[in-house]
Scaffold this motif. Structure first.
Motif, PDB file in Angstrom:
ATOM      1  N   GLN A   1      -4.326  -0.966 -15.952  1.00  0.00           N
ATOM      2  CA  GLN A   1      -3.514  -0.432 -14.862  1.00  0.00           C
ATOM      3  C   GLN A   1      -3.873   0.972 -14.378  1.00  0.00           C
ATOM      4  N   GLY A   2      -4.498   1.782 -15.170  1.00  0.00           N
ATOM      5  CA  GLY A   2      -4.927   3.103 -14.678  1.00  0.00           C
ATOM      6  C   GLY A   2      -3.778   3.993 -14.278  1.00  0.00           C
ATOM      7  N   ILE A   3      -3.805   4.503 -13.073  1.00  0.00           N
ATOM      8  CA  ILE A   3      -2.761   5.432 -12.607  1.00  0.00           C
ATOM      9  C   ILE A   3      -1.864   4.753 -11.589  1.00  0.00           C
ATOM     10  N   PHE A   4      -0.584   5.237 -11.531  1.00  0.00           N
ATOM     11  CA  PHE A   4       0.377   4.658 -10.591  1.00  0.00           C
ATOM     12  C   PHE A   4       0.385   5.423  -9.282  1.00  0.00           C
ATOM     13  N   VAL A   5       0.129   4.664  -8.240  1.00  0.00           N
ATOM     14  CA  VAL A   5       0.132   5.206  -6.881  1.00  0.00           C
ATOM     15  C   VAL A   5       1.568   5.173  -6.352  1.00  0.00           C
TER      16      VAL A   5
ATOM     17  N   LYS B   1      12.754  -6.314 -11.313  1.00  0.00           N
ATOM     18  CA  LYS B   1      13.118  -5.060 -11.980  1.00  0.00           C
ATOM     19  C   LYS B   1      12.204  -3.910 -11.568  1.00  0.00           C
ATOM     20  N   THR B   2      10.893  -4.181 -11.566  1.00  0.00           N
ATOM     21  CA  THR B   2       9.940  -3.082 -11.346  1.00  0.00           C
ATOM     22  C   THR B   2       8.875  -3.502 -10.324  1.00  0.00           C
ATOM     23  N   THR B   3       8.537  -2.592  -9.406  1.00  0.00           N
ATOM     24  CA  THR B   3       7.382  -2.802  -8.508  1.00  0.00           C
ATOM     25  C   THR B   3       6.465  -1.594  -8.672  1.00  0.00           C
ATOM     26  N   LYS B   4       5.187  -1.863  -8.640  1.00  0.00           N
ATOM     27  CA  LYS B   4       4.234  -0.735  -8.739  1.00  0.00           C
ATOM     28  C   LYS B   4       2.896  -1.069  -8.099  1.00  0.00           C
ATOM     29  N   TRP B   5       2.303  -0.019  -7.548  1.00  0.00           N
ATOM     30  CA  TRP B   5       0.911  -0.076  -7.104  1.00  0.00           C
ATOM     31  C   TRP B   5       0.127   0.775  -8.086  1.00  0.00           C
ATOM     32  N   PHE B   6      -0.933   0.187  -8.611  1.00  0.00           N
ATOM     33  CA  PHE B   6      -1.756   1.006  -9.513  1.00  0.00           C
ATOM     34  C   PHE B   6      -3.216   0.945  -9.119  1.00  0.00           C
ATOM     35  N   LYS B   7      -3.924   1.882  -9.638  1.00  0.00           N
ATOM     36  CA  LYS B   7      -5.368   2.008  -9.348  1.00  0.00           C
ATOM     37  C   LYS B   7      -6.066   2.211 -10.681  1.00  0.00           C
ATOM     38  N   PRO B   8      -6.879   1.248 -11.114  1.00  0.00           N
ATOM     39  CA  PRO B   8      -7.598   1.420 -12.383  1.00  0.00           C
ATOM     40  C   PRO B   8      -8.514   2.634 -12.310  1.00  0.00           C
ATOM     41  N   ASN B   9      -8.631   3.338 -13.395  1.00  0.00           N
ATOM     42  CA  ASN B   9      -9.581   4.456 -13.430  1.00  0.00           C
ATOM     43  C   ASN B   9     -11.010   3.922 -13.361  1.00  0.00           C
ATOM     44  N   LYS B  10     -11.908   4.821 -13.016  1.00  0.00           N
ATOM     45  CA  LYS B  10     -13.305   4.414 -12.788  1.00  0.00           C
ATOM     46  C   LYS B  10     -13.910   3.678 -13.980  1.00  0.00           C
ATOM     47  N   HIS B  11     -13.607   4.175 -15.176  1.00  0.00           N
ATOM     48  CA  HIS B  11     -14.241   3.602 -16.358  1.00  0.00           C
ATOM     49  C   HIS B  11     -13.541   2.313 -16.808  1.00  0.00           C
ATOM     50  N   GLN B  12     -12.390   1.983 -16.154  1.00  0.00           N
ATOM     51  CA  GLN B  12     -11.642   0.787 -16.558  1.00  0.00           C
ATOM     52  C   GLN B  12     -12.121  -0.438 -15.806  1.00  0.00           C
ATOM     53  N   LYS B  13     -11.656  -1.610 -16.324  1.00  0.00           N
ATOM     54  CA  LYS B  13     -11.948  -2.853 -15.617  1.00  0.00           C
ATOM     55  C   LYS B  13     -11.278  -2.833 -14.252  1.00  0.00           C
ATOM     56  N   GLN B  14     -11.971  -3.340 -13.245  1.00  0.00           N
ATOM     57  CA  GLN B  14     -11.459  -3.302 -11.876  1.00  0.00           C
ATOM     58  C   GLN B  14     -10.856  -4.658 -11.467  1.00  0.00           C
ATOM     59  N   ASP B  15     -10.450  -5.454 -12.455  1.00  0.00           N
ATOM     60  CA  ASP B  15      -9.938  -6.791 -12.118  1.00  0.00           C
ATOM     61  C   ASP B  15      -8.414  -6.881 -12.202  1.00  0.00           C
ATOM     62  N   GLY B  16      -7.758  -5.756 -12.434  1.00  0.00           N
ATOM     63  CA  GLY B  16      -6.298  -5.762 -12.474  1.00  0.00           C
ATOM     64  C   GLY B  16      -5.723  -5.899 -13.864  1.00  0.00           C
ATOM     65  N   THR B  17      -6.568  -6.065 -14.878  1.00  0.00           N
ATOM     66  CA  THR B  17      -6.058  -6.197 -16.236  1.00  0.00           C
ATOM     67  C   THR B  17      -5.755  -4.836 -16.862  1.00  0.00           C
TER      68      THR B  17
END
Ligand SMILES: *[C@@H]1O[C@H](CO)[C@@H](O)[C@H](O)[C@H]1NC(C)=O
Ligand SMILES: *[C@@H]1O[C@H](CO)[C@@H](O)[C@H](O)[C@H]1NC(C)=O
Ligand SMILES: *[C@@H]1O[C@H](CO)[C@@H](O)[C@H](O)[C@H]1NC(C)=O
Ligand SMILES: *[C@@H]1O[C@H](CO)[C@@H](O)[C@H](O)[C@H]1NC(C)=O
Ligand SMILES: *[C@@H]1O[C@H](CO)[C@@H](O)[C@H](O)[C@H]1NC(C)=O
Ligand SMILES: *[C@@H]1O[C@H](CO)[C@@H](O)[C@H](O)[C@H]1NC(C)=O
Length: 424
Positions: free
Chosen positions: A69-73, A51-67
């Motif tokens: 989502q931050g902003i959508f690229v 249904k959905t595909t997305k690339w995201f980039k966690p914001n700096k202050h967020q966890k960087q392990d993929g849990t």
């Protein structure tokens, strides 16, 4: 029962194994303003619907392990895409291909990127673990040097590595270009330049960049190889010849790093060596034969010292005796010439008087006059004078007569003619 259990096991393992995302590379460094490819493939249970595909980039202050989502690229619903990435990405959008291209990369793009897919199933959501780390190389290039030495200066023989790098990271893409004192080093095409045993010839300013590109380092690195004095040699400065009375300056030149701190001048004469100076220059104000001899200098810095080659100094003495003789000879010649010149003038002044005396008496002169002439032992000029003397001024001496006849020759001649004609 047995078949059902087999079926469940198979479908379960198939269902578990089917969720996957693989990224390549896991970490990447690119130059700012260039584009980057995230190569990516994914899988999901075949009985589910994507249904959905997305690339995201966690914001700096967020966890960087993929849990988080931050902003959508990238997002299959375009409206979800963050303003920063709109129009800067191309998603493969093919079956099980999640590759993404990102254009015009900048420093703010540094970070982790994750791919996430969602199916029509409630639990059908999966984020590829690990993600891709994007680092951005910020220009310009910088040259850095590393040695095996922890502290202290680089000396000849040391092994050094020059590295061409940019801020944050240095892309592997080449070929690189290296410059020493702005001249291309054609052999060096890697982002590292290794010199296993550095020499004084390697001293210089280094810069680097990419071949066929205007991207070069803004600043140069000075490879400050320290070495003892080399090529120590003496040069002689003189106002003219190396000749008695002239001033001479001997200069001790060398190539050293750091600069020479200590010079010593030596003179060898009759087998004796003596130190005669401690300056870069050794000056002789007025050279004389005392200064004849062999000279050398020693240049010294913190690294060591070296002697120059020996030079021999021979002060020439101009030949005074010859000069005196030549001057005397010249003087003599001038005097002789002057004398001759003077005599010549006198002769010219006297000769014109011959004509009246020779012509007029030829016809009219009496026996008496002839007698007088014959008696005289003097030259023809003197005869004329004597003629006048006899005729006009018998009391005067011959010298004053000469002068008189010279100054009043016309008048005298007239007197002569009248007297002669009277006698006739
Ligand atoms: C993206 O491109 C479209 C058309 O090419 C344009 O209308 C839109 O303004 C662009 N958006 C941004 C954020 O540049
Ligand atoms: C995925 O898509 C990219 C971009 O369209 C393409 O270059 C790449 O070859 C594709 N990979 C596969 C496995 O098809
Ligand atoms: C690339 O991004 C920078 C800002 O990061 C922008 O100033 C520049 O115009 C962009 N270049 C292109 C070709 O889009
Ligand atoms: C290296 O660069 C510095 C600063 O530009 C300059 O002063 C120096 O003369 C250069 N050295 C050589 C060997 O070119
Ligand atoms: C020259 O070197 C000696 C030691 O070798 C030192 O004592 C002296 O001060 C130095 N002279 C100069 C001018 O640096
Ligand atoms: C050499 O030097 C020594 C000591 O200064 C001196 O006694 C000697 O006479 C010198 N020899 C010559 C040949 O000048």
């Amino acid at each position: 029962m047995f078949f059902i259990s087999i079926f469940l096991q198979l479908s379960l393992s198939a269902a578990l194994a089917s969720w996957s995302v693989s990224y390549k590379p896991r970490s990447i460094c690119v130059f700012e303003r260039s584009s980057v490819d995230f190569t990516c493939s994914f899988d999901y249970p075949s009985f589910q619907t994507l249904k959905t595909t997305k690339w995201f980039k966690p914001n700096k202050h967020q966890k960087q392990d993929g849990t988080q989502q931050g902003i959508f690229v990238h997002h299959s619903e375009a409206a979800e895409i963050d303003q920063l990435y709109k129009n800067r990405t191309v998603f493969a959008n093919q079956d099980k291909n999640c590759s993404l291209q990102l254009y015009n990369v900048s420093k703010s793009d540094i970070g982790k990127y994750f791919f996430r897919l969602e199916t029509n199933y409630y639990r059908g959501k999966y984020t590829g673990p690990g993600g891709i780390y994007l680092n951005v190389a910020v220009l310009p290039f910088r040259v850095t040097v590393t040695t095996q030495k922890v502290y202290g200066h680089i000396h000849e023989g040391d092994s050094v590595t020059l590295r061409c790098s940019t801020e944050n990271c240095t892309p592997e893409q080449g070929p690189f270009a290296w410059f020493k004192n702005h001249l291309l080093l054609p052999q060096a095409t890697e982002n590292e330049l290794q010199i296993s045993s550095v020499s004084h010839n390697d001293f210089g300013n280094y810069s680097c960049g990419l071949k066929n590109s205007s991207m070069t380092s803004a600043d140069e690195l000075l490879l400050d190889v320290r070495y003892s004095p080399k090529n120590v040699e003496i040069t002689i400065l003189t106002s003219g010849k190396i000749e008695q009375g002239n001033s001479l300056t001997l200069i001790c030149k060398s190539n050293a790093n750091p600069a020479v701190t200590n010079y010593t001048w030596f003179k060898i004469r009759d087998g004796n060596i003596s130190s005669i100076g401690f300056d870069c220059e050794f000056s002789i104000k007025a050279a004389s034969q005392k200064d004849d001899g062999q000279y050398f200098c020693t240049a010294k810095n913190d690294m060591g010292s070296q002697n120059s080659t020996i030079i021999a100094l021979k002060v020439e003495v101009p030949d005074r005796h010859f000069l005196l003789t030549a001057t005397a000879l010249l003087f003599f010649v001038i005097v002789v010439l002057l004398v001759l010149f003077g005599l010549n003038i006198r002769r010219k002044q006297i000769t014109p008087k011959k004509q009246p005396t020779e012509q007029t008496p030829a016809v009219t002169v009496t026996e008496e006059i002839y007698e007088n002439l014959r008696k005289s032992p003097e030259s023809e000029e003197s005869h004329t004078n004597l003629i006048y003397a006899d005729l006009n001024l018998p009391s005067l001496t011959s010298d004053s007569l000469f002068y008189r006849s010279h100054s009043n020759s016309q008048e005298d001649d007239a007197v002569v003619y009248s007297l002669l004609s009277n006698k006739e």
